[in-house]
Write a protein that holds these residues in place. Structure first.
Motif, PDB file in Angstrom:
ATOM      1  N   ASP A  17     -10.308  16.734 -36.423  1.00 53.71           N
ATOM      2  CA  ASP A  17     -10.499  17.081 -34.998  1.00 53.71           C
ATOM      3  C   ASP A  17      -9.145  17.113 -34.286  1.00 53.71           C
ATOM      4  O   ASP A  17      -8.879  17.997 -33.471  1.00 53.71           O
ATOM      5  CB  ASP A  17     -11.394  16.046 -34.298  1.00 53.71           C
ATOM      6  CG  ASP A  17     -12.844  16.137 -34.773  1.00 53.71           C
ATOM      7  OD1 ASP A  17     -13.207  17.147 -35.402  1.00 53.71           O
ATOM      8  OD2 ASP A  17     -13.601  15.172 -34.522  1.00 53.71           O
ATOM      9  N   PHE A  18      -8.309  16.114 -34.607  1.00 56.44           N
ATOM     10  CA  PHE A  18      -6.962  16.026 -34.017  1.00 56.44           C
ATOM     11  C   PHE A  18      -6.157  17.289 -34.370  1.00 56.44           C
ATOM     12  O   PHE A  18      -5.488  17.894 -33.526  1.00 56.44           O
ATOM     13  CB  PHE A  18      -6.263  14.753 -34.556  1.00 56.44           C
ATOM     14  CG  PHE A  18      -4.791  14.664 -34.287  1.00 56.44           C
ATOM     15  CD1 PHE A  18      -4.304  14.117 -33.096  1.00 56.44           C
ATOM     16  CD2 PHE A  18      -3.859  15.099 -35.234  1.00 56.44           C
ATOM     17  CE1 PHE A  18      -2.936  14.025 -32.859  1.00 56.44           C
ATOM     18  CE2 PHE A  18      -2.493  15.007 -35.000  1.00 56.44           C
ATOM     19  CZ  PHE A  18      -2.029  14.477 -33.804  1.00 56.44           C
ATOM     20  N   ARG A  55      -7.339  20.240 -35.290  1.00 55.23           N
ATOM     21  CA  ARG A  55      -7.959  21.397 -34.618  1.00 55.23           C
ATOM     22  C   ARG A  55      -7.514  21.461 -33.146  1.00 55.23           C
ATOM     23  O   ARG A  55      -7.162  22.519 -32.641  1.00 55.23           O
ATOM     24  CB  ARG A  55      -9.486  21.284 -34.690  1.00 55.23           C
ATOM     25  CG  ARG A  55     -10.122  22.472 -35.384  1.00 55.23           C
ATOM     26  CD  ARG A  55     -11.616  22.257 -35.580  1.00 55.23           C
ATOM     27  NE  ARG A  55     -11.896  21.844 -36.947  1.00 55.23           N
ATOM     28  CZ  ARG A  55     -12.462  20.699 -37.295  1.00 55.23           C
ATOM     29  NH1 ARG A  55     -12.866  19.834 -36.396  1.00 55.23           N
ATOM     30  NH2 ARG A  55     -12.662  20.431 -38.567  1.00 55.23           N
ATOM     31  N   ALA A  56      -7.500  20.283 -32.510  1.00 57.35           N
ATOM     32  CA  ALA A  56      -7.082  20.228 -31.095  1.00 57.35           C
ATOM     33  C   ALA A  56      -5.615  20.644 -30.947  1.00 57.35           C
ATOM     34  O   ALA A  56      -5.195  21.093 -29.882  1.00 57.35           O
ATOM     35  CB  ALA A  56      -7.286  18.819 -30.549  1.00 57.35           C
ATOM     36  N   ASN A  57      -4.841  20.495 -32.043  1.00 63.86           N
ATOM     37  CA  ASN A  57      -3.430  20.890 -32.017  1.00 63.86           C
ATOM     38  C   ASN A  57      -3.211  22.321 -32.515  1.00 63.86           C
ATOM     39  O   ASN A  57      -2.087  22.703 -32.845  1.00 63.86           O
ATOM     40  CB  ASN A  57      -2.595  19.913 -32.854  1.00 63.86           C
ATOM     41  CG  ASN A  57      -2.351  18.620 -32.095  1.00 63.86           C
ATOM     42  OD1 ASN A  57      -2.381  18.586 -30.875  1.00 63.86           O
ATOM     43  ND2 ASN A  57      -2.115  17.547 -32.829  1.00 63.86           N
TER      44      ASN A  57
END
Ligand code: GEK
Length: 242
Positions: free
Chosen positions: A183-184, A186-188
């Protein structure tokens, strides 16, 4: 200018094992920032550790220095006279680029850059040894020997900073941490394709261990104390004192 990491953005038929070559060097600062939760904090606190643990007239080692982010933090943190930093990496492309980075930074503390396998080193007169995301790339059977050498050579009161990707024994918890890490990423801005292709490339190259395995190795090697000082999802950093 810092280049964006797009190494795994297009579909590859055969995904080769990850190597720290020129293509990685070119995008490394962007890659590590967007891939490792807490990277900036760990680098800056490495400087804080240097401020506390670097002893006068001793050596500080940065093992797996890449482009020198931890080296510079250590150098900025040292506030005692007579220290020397030994920064080591076995990737010639990393060392070449790191030399250029360090040339632009001025300091009273000299840095010696070595293109060498960290397993071949002695750590004589060391007061601080930093392994920021490097032990995970050393073959498992060789990790105990390296830790024992570091513990043997460190001065009394000296410190080890060990930052690693970790795994967990509990399958559900391990899965959760893995998903939160994705998730981290993807958020980046990493796509699912990039995440899954990079994961395949690292499969047999980066071998994470549990926090318990790290603690046991460090204690068995002769350190008097070890504990976590940072964790975000499946990334953690330990500090151990001789
Ligand atoms: C940072 N610490 O920015 N001997 C020497 N170097 C090695 C070895 C070895 N046996 N194995 C791997 N390396 C840095 C980040 S990166 C972490 C460290 C990452 C080197 C390898 O060439 C690479 O430069 C580094 O360790 C790992 O604070 O990319 O996830």
């Amino acid at each position: 200018m810092e280049r964006k990491d797009t190494l795994y953005a297009t579909a590859q038929i055969d995904i080769a094992g990850f190597r720290f070559d020129k293509s990685v060097v070119d995008v490394f600062p962007d890659m590590i920032q967007r891939s490792v939760p807490g990277y900036a904090t760990i680098i800056s606190m490495t400087g804080t550790m240097a401020e506390r643990y670097a002893q006068p007239n001793s050596r500080c080692y940065d093992l797996g220095c890449s482009l020198g982010a931890s080296t510079i933090a250590i150098r900025d943190g040292i506030n005692v006279p007579g220290c020397e930093i030994i920064a080591v990496d076995n990737s010639p492309d990393m060392i070449r680029h790191c030399r250029q980075v360090l040339r632009t930074e001025k300091s009273a503390t000299p840095v010696t850059l070595l293109c060498e396998d960290i397993q071949k080193l002695e750590f004589r007169n060391a007061s601080l040894v930093v392994l920021n995301f490097t032990l995970q790339f050393v073959p498992l059977p060789q990790r105990d020997g390296l830790m024992q050498k570091i513990s043997r050579d460190l001065r009394p009161g000296g410190a080890l900073v060990l930052s690693e990707k970790i795994r967990f024994d509990h399958p559900q918890h391990d899965r959760l941490m893995l998903e939160l890490h994705h998730d981290f990423k993807r958020a980046n801005g990493y796509s699912d394709l990039e995440i899954s292709q990079k994961r395949s490339a690292l499969e047999e190259v980066l071998v994470p261990e549990t926090p318990q395995a790290h603690r046991e190795r460090i204690k068995t090697a002769g350190f008097s104390s070890v504990d976590l000082w940072f964790q975000c999802f499946n990334f953690a950093s330990f500090v151990a004192i001789k």
